[in-house]
Design an enzyme around this catalytic site. Structure first.
Site, PDB file in Angstrom:
ATOM      1  N   LYS A  13       0.833  -1.212   0.000  1.00  0.00           N
ATOM      2  CA  LYS A  13       0.000   0.000   0.000  1.00  0.00           C
ATOM      3  C   LYS A  13       0.864   1.257   0.000  1.00  0.00           C
ATOM      4  O   LYS A  13       0.618   2.190  -0.756  1.00  0.00           O
ATOM      5  CB  LYS A  13      -0.906   0.061   1.244  1.00  0.00           C
ATOM      6  CG  LYS A  13      -1.817  -1.124   1.426  1.00  0.00           C
ATOM      7  CD  LYS A  13      -2.737  -0.936   2.628  1.00  0.00           C
ATOM      8  CE  LYS A  13      -2.043  -0.762   3.967  1.00  0.00           C
ATOM      9  NZ  LYS A  13      -1.334  -1.970   4.449  1.00  0.00           N
ATOM     10  N   ARG A  88      -9.084   0.811   9.102  1.00  0.00           N
ATOM     11  CA  ARG A  88      -8.745  -0.582   9.370  1.00  0.00           C
ATOM     12  C   ARG A  88      -9.879  -1.280  10.113  1.00  0.00           C
ATOM     13  O   ARG A  88      -9.799  -2.478  10.355  1.00  0.00           O
ATOM     14  CB  ARG A  88      -7.471  -0.673  10.202  1.00  0.00           C
ATOM     15  CG  ARG A  88      -6.186  -0.703   9.345  1.00  0.00           C
ATOM     16  CD  ARG A  88      -5.009  -0.588  10.275  1.00  0.00           C
ATOM     17  NE  ARG A  88      -3.788  -1.162   9.812  1.00  0.00           N
ATOM     18  CZ  ARG A  88      -2.715  -0.432   9.479  1.00  0.00           C
ATOM     19  NH1 ARG A  88      -2.771   0.881   9.470  1.00  0.00           N
ATOM     20  NH2 ARG A  88      -1.598  -1.033   9.137  1.00  0.00           N
ATOM     21  N   ARG A 127      11.979  -5.714   4.460  1.00  0.00           N
ATOM     22  CA  ARG A 127      11.638  -4.322   4.134  1.00  0.00           C
ATOM     23  C   ARG A 127      12.603  -3.362   4.829  1.00  0.00           C
ATOM     24  O   ARG A 127      12.747  -3.391   6.048  1.00  0.00           O
ATOM     25  CB  ARG A 127      10.203  -4.049   4.577  1.00  0.00           C
ATOM     26  CG  ARG A 127       9.748  -2.633   4.347  1.00  0.00           C
ATOM     27  CD  ARG A 127       8.247  -2.521   4.273  1.00  0.00           C
ATOM     28  NE  ARG A 127       7.586  -2.565   5.569  1.00  0.00           N
ATOM     29  CZ  ARG A 127       6.280  -2.370   5.730  1.00  0.00           C
ATOM     30  NH1 ARG A 127       5.505  -2.143   4.692  1.00  0.00           N
ATOM     31  NH2 ARG A 127       5.756  -2.420   6.938  1.00  0.00           N
ATOM     32  N   ARG A 154      12.034  -1.244  10.252  1.00  0.00           N
ATOM     33  CA  ARG A 154      11.075  -0.908  11.298  1.00  0.00           C
ATOM     34  C   ARG A 154      11.074  -1.991  12.367  1.00  0.00           C
ATOM     35  O   ARG A 154      11.070  -3.169  12.058  1.00  0.00           O
ATOM     36  CB  ARG A 154       9.671  -0.795  10.700  1.00  0.00           C
ATOM     37  CG  ARG A 154       9.305   0.597  10.291  1.00  0.00           C
ATOM     38  CD  ARG A 154       8.023   0.652   9.512  1.00  0.00           C
ATOM     39  NE  ARG A 154       6.874   0.063  10.186  1.00  0.00           N
ATOM     40  CZ  ARG A 154       5.644   0.066   9.681  1.00  0.00           C
ATOM     41  NH1 ARG A 154       5.411   0.626   8.507  1.00  0.00           N
ATOM     42  NH2 ARG A 154       4.643  -0.488  10.327  1.00  0.00           N
ATOM     43  N   ARG A 165       1.070  -8.571  13.654  1.00  0.00           N
ATOM     44  CA  ARG A 165       0.405  -7.582  12.795  1.00  0.00           C
ATOM     45  C   ARG A 165      -0.341  -8.262  11.659  1.00  0.00           C
ATOM     46  O   ARG A 165      -1.447  -7.876  11.309  1.00  0.00           O
ATOM     47  CB  ARG A 165       1.427  -6.581  12.243  1.00  0.00           C
ATOM     48  CG  ARG A 165       1.878  -5.592  13.314  1.00  0.00           C
ATOM     49  CD  ARG A 165       3.092  -4.815  12.874  1.00  0.00           C
ATOM     50  NE  ARG A 165       2.849  -3.998  11.730  1.00  0.00           N
ATOM     51  CZ  ARG A 165       3.696  -3.863  10.703  1.00  0.00           C
ATOM     52  NH1 ARG A 165       4.854  -4.504  10.710  1.00  0.00           N
ATOM     53  NH2 ARG A 165       3.400  -3.099   9.709  1.00  0.00           N
TER      54      ARG A 165
HETATM   55  P1  AMP Z   1       1.448   0.849   9.293  1.00  0.00           P
HETATM   56  O1  AMP Z   1       2.615   1.758   9.028  1.00  0.00           O
HETATM   57  O2  AMP Z   1       0.251   1.199   8.457  1.00  0.00           O
HETATM   58  O3  AMP Z   1       1.818  -0.604   9.203  1.00  0.00           O
HETATM   59  O4  AMP Z   1       1.000   1.121  10.804  1.00  0.00           O
HETATM   60  C1  AMP Z   1       1.897   0.934  11.885  1.00  0.00           C
HETATM   61  C2  AMP Z   1       1.121   0.754  13.173  1.00  0.00           C
HETATM   62  O5  AMP Z   1       0.331   1.928  13.451  1.00  0.00           O
HETATM   63  C3  AMP Z   1       0.111  -0.395  13.139  1.00  0.00           C
HETATM   64  O6  AMP Z   1       0.719  -1.624  13.477  1.00  0.00           O
HETATM   65  C4  AMP Z   1      -0.912   0.060  14.182  1.00  0.00           C
HETATM   66  O7  AMP Z   1      -0.421  -0.171  15.499  1.00  0.00           O
HETATM   67  C5  AMP Z   1      -0.946   1.568  13.966  1.00  0.00           C
HETATM   68  N1  AMP Z   1      -1.983   1.997  13.001  1.00  0.00           N
HETATM   69  C6  AMP Z   1      -1.773   2.572  11.774  1.00  0.00           C
HETATM   70  N2  AMP Z   1      -2.941   2.870  11.182  1.00  0.00           N
HETATM   71  C7  AMP Z   1      -3.914   2.458  12.036  1.00  0.00           C
HETATM   72  C8  AMP Z   1      -5.336   2.471  11.990  1.00  0.00           C
HETATM   73  N3  AMP Z   1      -6.002   2.952  10.927  1.00  0.00           N
HETATM   74  N4  AMP Z   1      -6.009   1.979  13.059  1.00  0.00           N
HETATM   75  C9  AMP Z   1      -5.361   1.496  14.142  1.00  0.00           C
HETATM   76  N5  AMP Z   1      -4.029   1.434  14.244  1.00  0.00           N
HETATM   77  C10 AMP Z   1      -3.297   1.913  13.210  1.00  0.00           C
END
Ligand code: AMP
Length: 211
Positions: A13, A88, A127, A154, A165
């Protein structure tokens, strides 16, 4: 255009959102990036979100929804945006709909990026991200191929957190159904090479624009 990108971590994404933002001049909003910034700068939101993020869990809806709605109310979001990692949950999807409806707008397309779990585990553990420009590499490199900056991995892409995750953050069926019922959902085969995924996504966007 109001475009949302759904998909488990590692489906690409972020990579596609960056390309689309560049090619179509759309604002790219990643809730993951916004939350990481809040944690890094030690804001109240960052302090409240950190433990969930460290555990690979979703940050509670109330926190994420407030953060996102505040961001899309800013003038630079008025012409449209690409949402990467939001919504989400169904509650997040509904909150977004309501906020857009208040200004007479609505989500144009929800792209659901799909790939098998084994591939996603492999991608997350390989990654590496550029500290300077955010470029996402699919293997460890000396320097960023885009800007020469340093690459880092990360914390939540490693080991058990990455697995948690994947287990807890696949797009939820009720949220996907919400967009399917609204005639907005398009599935994207995220197993293809990056350029082929981009071509599919651009085709969908152009079809919706000209409809
Ligand atoms: P990402 O970079 O999108 O993988 O997000 C990293 C972390 O941020 C995730 O593992 C969640 O803990 C949190 N996070 C990001 N977006 C959301 C969302 N829309 N709802 C809840 N938690 C989120």
């Amino acid at each position: 255009m109001y475009l949302i990108l759904l998909g488990a971590p590692g489906t690409g994404k972020g990579t596609q959102a960056k390309i689309l933002a560049q090619q179509r001049g759309l604002l790219h909003l990643s809730t993951g990036d916004m939350l990481r910034e809040a944690v890094a700068s030690g804001t109240d939101l960052g302090r409240r979100a950190k433990s969930y993020m460290d555990a690979g869990a979703l940050v509670p809806d109330a926190l994420v929804i407030d953060m996102l709605l505040e961001r899309i109310a800013k003038p630079d979001a008025a012409a449209g945006f690409i949402l990467d990692g939001f919504p989400r949950t169904l509650a997040q999807a509904r909150a977004l709909d309501e906020a857009l409806e208040r200004t007479g707008k609505g989500v144009d397309i929800a792209l659901n990026f799909v790939a098998p779990d084994e591939e996603l585990v492999r991608r997350l553990s390989n990654r590496w991200i550029c500290r300077r420009c955010g470029y996402i590499a699919n293997r460890r490199l000396e320097k960023c191929p885009a800007c020469g900056g340093d690459l880092y991995q990360r914390e939540d892409d490693r080991g058990d957190t990455a697995r948690t995750r994947l287990e807890t953050q696949k797009p939820l069926a009720d949220m996907v159904a919400h967009y399917r019922d609204g005639g907005k959902l398009v599935e994207i085969d995220a197993m293809q090479p990056v350029e082929r995924v981009t071509a599919d996504v651009l085709r969908v966007i152009d079809r919706v624009k000209s409809a």
